[in-house]
Design a protein around this motif. Structure first.
Motif, PDB file in Angstrom:
ATOM      1  N   PHE A  86     103.482  98.140  45.802  1.00 34.30           N
ATOM      2  CA  PHE A  86     102.988  97.195  44.808  1.00 34.30           C
ATOM      3  C   PHE A  86     101.576  96.761  45.176  1.00 34.30           C
ATOM      4  CE2 PHE A  86     107.548  96.914  45.056  1.00 34.30           C
ATOM      5  CZ  PHE A  86     107.951  96.884  43.742  1.00 34.30           C
ATOM      6  N   THR A  87     100.816  96.311  44.170  1.00 33.81           N
ATOM      7  CA  THR A  87      99.458  95.813  44.406  1.00 33.81           C
ATOM      8  C   THR A  87      99.462  94.296  44.338  1.00 33.81           C
ATOM      9  OG1 THR A  87      98.502  97.823  43.469  1.00 33.81           O
ATOM     10  CG2 THR A  87      97.071  95.896  43.589  1.00 33.81           C
ATOM     11  N   PHE A  88      98.847  93.671  45.340  1.00 39.54           N
ATOM     12  CA  PHE A  88      98.756  92.214  45.421  1.00 39.54           C
ATOM     13  C   PHE A  88      97.309  91.803  45.662  1.00 39.54           C
ATOM     14  CE2 PHE A  88     103.049  93.243  46.925  1.00 39.54           C
ATOM     15  CZ  PHE A  88     103.784  92.504  46.016  1.00 39.54           C
ATOM     16  N   VAL A  89      97.019  90.545  45.372  1.00 44.34           N
ATOM     17  CA  VAL A  89      95.705  89.981  45.651  1.00 44.34           C
ATOM     18  C   VAL A  89      95.516  89.943  47.164  1.00 44.34           C
ATOM     19  CG1 VAL A  89      94.269  87.912  45.439  1.00 44.34           C
ATOM     20  CG2 VAL A  89      95.781  88.573  43.556  1.00 44.34           C
ATOM     21  N   ALA A  90      94.342  90.370  47.629  1.00 43.76           N
ATOM     22  CA  ALA A  90      94.031  90.339  49.055  1.00 43.76           C
ATOM     23  C   ALA A  90      93.445  88.978  49.426  1.00 43.76           C
ATOM     24  CB  ALA A  90      93.039  91.446  49.412  1.00 43.76           C
ATOM     25  N   SER A  97      89.785  99.900  56.894  1.00 49.99           N
ATOM     26  CA  SER A  97      90.364  99.709  58.226  1.00 49.99           C
ATOM     27  C   SER A  97      91.659  98.877  58.183  1.00 49.99           C
ATOM     28  CB  SER A  97      89.349  99.042  59.162  1.00 49.99           C
ATOM     29  OG  SER A  97      88.966  97.782  58.649  1.00 49.99           O
ATOM     30  N   ASP A  98      91.945  98.239  57.040  1.00 60.50           N
ATOM     31  CA  ASP A  98      93.177  97.462  56.891  1.00 60.50           C
ATOM     32  C   ASP A  98      94.396  98.348  56.632  1.00 60.50           C
ATOM     33  OD1 ASP A  98      91.687  95.140  57.192  1.00 60.50           O
ATOM     34  OD2 ASP A  98      91.504  94.816  55.033  1.00 60.50           O
ATOM     35  N   ILE A  99      94.170  99.581  56.189  1.00 60.23           N
ATOM     36  CA  ILE A  99      95.280 100.490  55.904  1.00 60.23           C
ATOM     37  C   ILE A  99      96.069 100.735  57.186  1.00 60.23           C
ATOM     38  CG2 ILE A  99      95.908 102.837  55.185  1.00 60.23           C
ATOM     39  CD1 ILE A  99      93.480 102.712  53.293  1.00 60.23           C
ATOM     40  N   GLY A 100      97.383 100.583  57.084  1.00 63.69           N
ATOM     41  CA  GLY A 100      98.258 100.745  58.239  1.00 63.69           C
ATOM     42  C   GLY A 100      98.597  99.431  58.918  1.00 63.69           C
ATOM     43  N   LYS A 101      97.931  98.346  58.545  1.00 62.66           N
ATOM     44  CA  LYS A 101      98.236  97.044  59.127  1.00 62.66           C
ATOM     45  C   LYS A 101      99.399  96.406  58.375  1.00 62.66           C
ATOM     46  CE  LYS A 101      93.622  95.840  60.814  1.00 62.66           C
ATOM     47  NZ  LYS A 101      92.536  94.852  60.713  1.00 62.66           N
ATOM     48  N   THR A 126      98.979 100.060  52.454  1.00 67.34           N
ATOM     49  CA  THR A 126      98.862 101.515  52.309  1.00 67.34           C
ATOM     50  C   THR A 126      97.623 101.943  51.530  1.00 67.34           C
ATOM     51  OG1 THR A 126     100.254 101.461  50.331  1.00 67.34           O
ATOM     52  CG2 THR A 126     101.362 101.881  52.436  1.00 67.34           C
ATOM     53  N   GLY A 127      96.924 100.982  50.917  1.00 63.98           N
ATOM     54  CA  GLY A 127      95.732 101.335  50.150  1.00 63.98           C
ATOM     55  C   GLY A 127      94.928 100.113  49.762  1.00 63.98           C
ATOM     56  N   TYR A 134      95.226  94.696  47.744  1.00 65.56           N
ATOM     57  CA  TYR A 134      95.880  95.591  48.688  1.00 65.56           C
ATOM     58  C   TYR A 134      97.042  96.277  47.988  1.00 65.56           C
ATOM     59  CZ  TYR A 134      93.797  93.361  52.857  1.00 65.56           C
ATOM     60  OH  TYR A 134      92.948  92.885  53.809  1.00 65.56           O
ATOM     61  N   ARG A 135      97.255  97.539  48.297  1.00 64.54           N
ATOM     62  CA  ARG A 135      98.473  98.249  47.897  1.00 64.54           C
ATOM     63  C   ARG A 135      99.406  98.125  49.091  1.00 64.54           C
ATOM     64  NH1 ARG A 135     100.851  99.517  43.288  1.00 64.54           N
ATOM     65  NH2 ARG A 135     102.078 101.402  43.418  1.00 64.54           N
ATOM     66  N   VAL A 136     100.633  97.615  48.853  1.00 64.56           N
ATOM     67  CA  VAL A 136     101.540  97.304  49.956  1.00 64.56           C
ATOM     68  C   VAL A 136     102.880  98.006  49.753  1.00 64.56           C
ATOM     69  CG1 VAL A 136     102.756  95.441  51.163  1.00 64.56           C
ATOM     70  CG2 VAL A 136     100.444  95.054  50.280  1.00 64.56           C
TER      71      VAL A 136
END
Length: 153
Positions: A86-90, A97-101, A126-127, A134-136
């Motif tokens: 899902f996509t959420f507000v960051a 560099s946040d991908i994988g966190k 994830t994106g 952020y894609r989570v």
């Protein structure tokens, strides 16, 4: 109980869309983060700073349900996605560099990439669709008091 000695019908269900009964006084918006509030209650509420203390992450609301005027106003069930992307507000500006966190829910629509007071782990980033989202990959096993299936990825 004894161990099984024959095949059994486990009545498997996919388990990704789970029905919950909401709490009186809340408006549940589609696409928002949902928690079970605190250890001493059974209330299912939108993720809020106040409710996240000792809360358990459940998933993402699939359908809008309005219980703001009380339980008698609606008999609607809240369907909750327990897994998926899902996509959420960051919280801040997203960077590759946040991908994988780990993603931490700060409110019902905002996630950050680091633990903050009154936040719950909700998944894996994830994106970065835009600089403000952020894609989570969410999983309701994340946030259950430190237990995470994603920590071993």
């Amino acid at each position: 109980m004894a161990a099984a000695n024959a095949n059994r019908d486990a009545q498997r269900q996919p388990g990704e869309l789970i029905p919950y009964t909401g709490a009186s006084g809340y408006l549940y918006y589609k696409g928002t983060l949902l928690i079970k509030e605190g250890a001493a209650t059974t209330r299912v509420i939108p993720l809020t700073a106040a409710g996240s203390s000792m809360g358990t992450f459940l998933g993402v609301v699939e359908n809008r349900v309005d219980l703001s005027a009380g339980l008698g106003t609606s008999q609607a069930i809240i369907n909750v996605w327990s897994k998926g992307e899902f996509t959420f507000v960051a919280n801040g500006t997203g960077a590759s560099s946040d991908i994988g966190k780990m993603a931490y829910g700060l409110d019902d629509q905002t996630v950050g990439n680091s633990m903050a007071v009154h936040s719950l782990p909700v998944g894996l980033i994830t994106g970065i669709p835009t600089s403000s989202t952020y894609r989570v990959l969410i999983d309701n096993a994340v946030g259950m008091r430190g237990v995470s299936l994603l920590q071993n990825l």
